[in-house]
Design a protein around this motif. Sequence first.
Motif, short mmCIF file in Angstrom:
data_model
loop_
_atom_site.label_atom_id
_atom_site.label_comp_id
_atom_site.label_asym_id
_atom_site.label_seq_id
_atom_site.Cartn_x
_atom_site.Cartn_y
_atom_site.Cartn_z
N ALA A 23 -6.48 -7.57 8.03
CA ALA A 23 -5.58 -8.56 7.43
C ALA A 23 -5.03 -8.07 6.09
O ALA A 23 -3.83 -8.22 5.79
CB ALA A 23 -6.31 -9.88 7.24
N LYS A 24 -5.88 -7.47 5.27
CA LYS A 24 -5.44 -6.97 3.96
C LYS A 24 -4.43 -5.84 4.12
O LYS A 24 -3.44 -5.75 3.37
CB LYS A 24 -6.64 -6.47 3.15
N GLY A 70 -0.82 -5.93 2.70
CA GLY A 70 -0.49 -4.92 1.70
C GLY A 70 0.73 -4.11 2.06
O GLY A 70 1.59 -3.84 1.22
N LEU A 71 0.83 -3.72 3.32
CA LEU A 71 1.99 -2.95 3.77
C LEU A 71 3.25 -3.80 3.75
O LEU A 71 4.34 -3.32 3.43
CB LEU A 71 1.74 -2.40 5.17
N ALA A 72 3.11 -5.09 4.09
CA ALA A 72 4.27 -5.98 4.11
C ALA A 72 4.78 -6.27 2.70
O ALA A 72 5.99 -6.37 2.47
CB ALA A 72 3.92 -7.28 4.82
N SER A 73 3.86 -6.40 1.75
CA SER A 73 4.25 -6.76 0.39
C SER A 73 4.44 -5.56 -0.53
O SER A 73 5.14 -5.65 -1.54
CB SER A 73 3.20 -7.69 -0.21
N GLY A 74 3.81 -4.45 -0.20
CA GLY A 74 3.86 -3.28 -1.07
C GLY A 74 2.94 -3.40 -2.27
O GLY A 74 3.01 -2.59 -3.20
N LEU A 109 -3.41 -3.29 -1.13
CA LEU A 109 -3.78 -2.06 -0.44
C LEU A 109 -5.13 -1.54 -0.92
O LEU A 109 -5.91 -0.99 -0.15
CB LEU A 109 -2.69 -1.00 -0.65
N SER A 110 -5.41 -1.75 -2.22
CA SER A 110 -6.72 -1.36 -2.75
C SER A 110 -7.81 -2.21 -2.13
O SER A 110 -8.90 -1.72 -1.80
CB SER A 110 -6.74 -1.51 -4.27
N GLU A 111 -7.53 -3.50 -1.98
CA GLU A 111 -8.50 -4.38 -1.34
C GLU A 111 -8.70 -3.99 0.14
O GLU A 111 -9.80 -4.08 0.68
CB GLU A 111 -8.03 -5.84 -1.44
N ALA A 112 -7.61 -3.55 0.79
CA ALA A 112 -7.74 -3.07 2.17
C ALA A 112 -8.64 -1.83 2.22
O ALA A 112 -9.52 -1.72 3.08
CB ALA A 112 -6.36 -2.75 2.75
N GLY A 168 6.82 -7.18 -2.58
CA GLY A 168 7.60 -8.09 -1.74
C GLY A 168 7.00 -9.48 -1.66
O GLY A 168 6.59 -10.04 -2.67
N ASP A 169 6.88 -10.00 -0.47
CA ASP A 169 6.42 -11.37 -0.25
C ASP A 169 4.99 -11.56 -0.77
O ASP A 169 4.11 -10.76 -0.49
CB ASP A 169 6.49 -11.69 1.24
N TYR A 170 4.77 -12.63 -1.52
CA TYR A 170 3.46 -12.90 -2.10
C TYR A 170 2.62 -13.86 -1.26
O TYR A 170 1.40 -13.81 -1.29
CB TYR A 170 3.62 -13.51 -3.51
N LEU A 171 3.27 -14.75 -0.52
CA LEU A 171 2.55 -15.80 0.18
C LEU A 171 1.51 -15.23 1.15
O LEU A 171 0.37 -15.70 1.19
CB LEU A 171 3.54 -16.69 0.93
N ALA A 172 1.91 -14.24 1.94
CA ALA A 172 0.99 -13.66 2.92
C ALA A 172 -0.24 -13.07 2.22
O ALA A 172 -1.38 -13.21 2.69
CB ALA A 172 1.69 -12.58 3.74
N SER A 173 -0.01 -12.43 1.07
CA SER A 173 -1.12 -11.83 0.32
C SER A 173 -2.09 -12.90 -0.16
O SER A 173 -3.32 -12.75 -0.06
CB SER A 173 -0.58 -11.05 -0.88
#
Length: 317
Positions: free
Chosen positions: A27-28, A32-36, A41-44, A114-119
Amino acid sequence: MSDNERNSASVRTVLVAGGANLGVAIAKAVAGLASGSAAMLSEAAHSVADTTTEVLLFIALRRGSRPADDRHPFGYGKESYVWALMASVFLFVGGAGFSVARGISTIRSGQHTGDYLASYLVLVAAFVLEGTSLIRAVRQVRGEARRSRTTPRRFLRLTGDTTVRAVVMEDSAALPGLLFAAVGLALSQITGNELWDGLASITIGLLLLVVATLLARTNISLLVGRAVPRRIHTEIHDELAGVPTVERVDTLLTMQLGPDDILVAAKLDFADHASAAEVEAAATEAERRLTARYPAIRYVFLDPTRGGVPPRRDSAP
């Protein structure tokens, strides 16, 4: 609790933590890839490192619990520390290294997130899953601490079961890491400056660095041959000193051979009037007392001696 039950509890704890980390890692990574976001990405990377660590800890439990044989008369307990050390090294390289490098790259490039909501949604779900895994591990630690008549913190610091220690430390680090990521994302969203996202990523990496270093130090100590905790060492000494015909314990050495295997070696000064039969009976009684009080004691070696040797106790943590 028997050794098999304790091992099964540790396996369940590792599997729960591994399953939670795998789902969270996927999920992370997507978020991360969607938002940049560097922090996401570090959490992933953090969750991937934790998942790999759980796999290595599972191997450690399985490999370390094999029975002794002719080539390994003291069993394979120390092999569990080798795999646990490898897990800490992977956490250091795969988690901490990636997070710090990604954070520095984001600060230099100022890449827009990018988008913050998903994160945010992923971070909330991850917090719930990681918290569930931590609760499971803490319950096991508290149960083991009660049986060992010590505090959970002291048990966690001195236990020879590095798998439980690793899960507790990783999950304890995961929750603050999620908070750092959330704060970094929020500040970047509010200010429009990706510096905060990059700093959050670096902070996550440094947190993983601390955890990996602490785990590595513990496993190295156990591989070298660490003594049992001081309280247990003292109780073993007192048990031996209380055996009939034993006048004093000249030397007492202990070693943690594995999560559930302890070796005890001692020089005992017997009374001068004790016969060979009495010395033999006393040695048998000493071993019976020790194994009854501490089932993890698997090997007891007693060397009878008579006078002339000053009493000595080895140091224990």
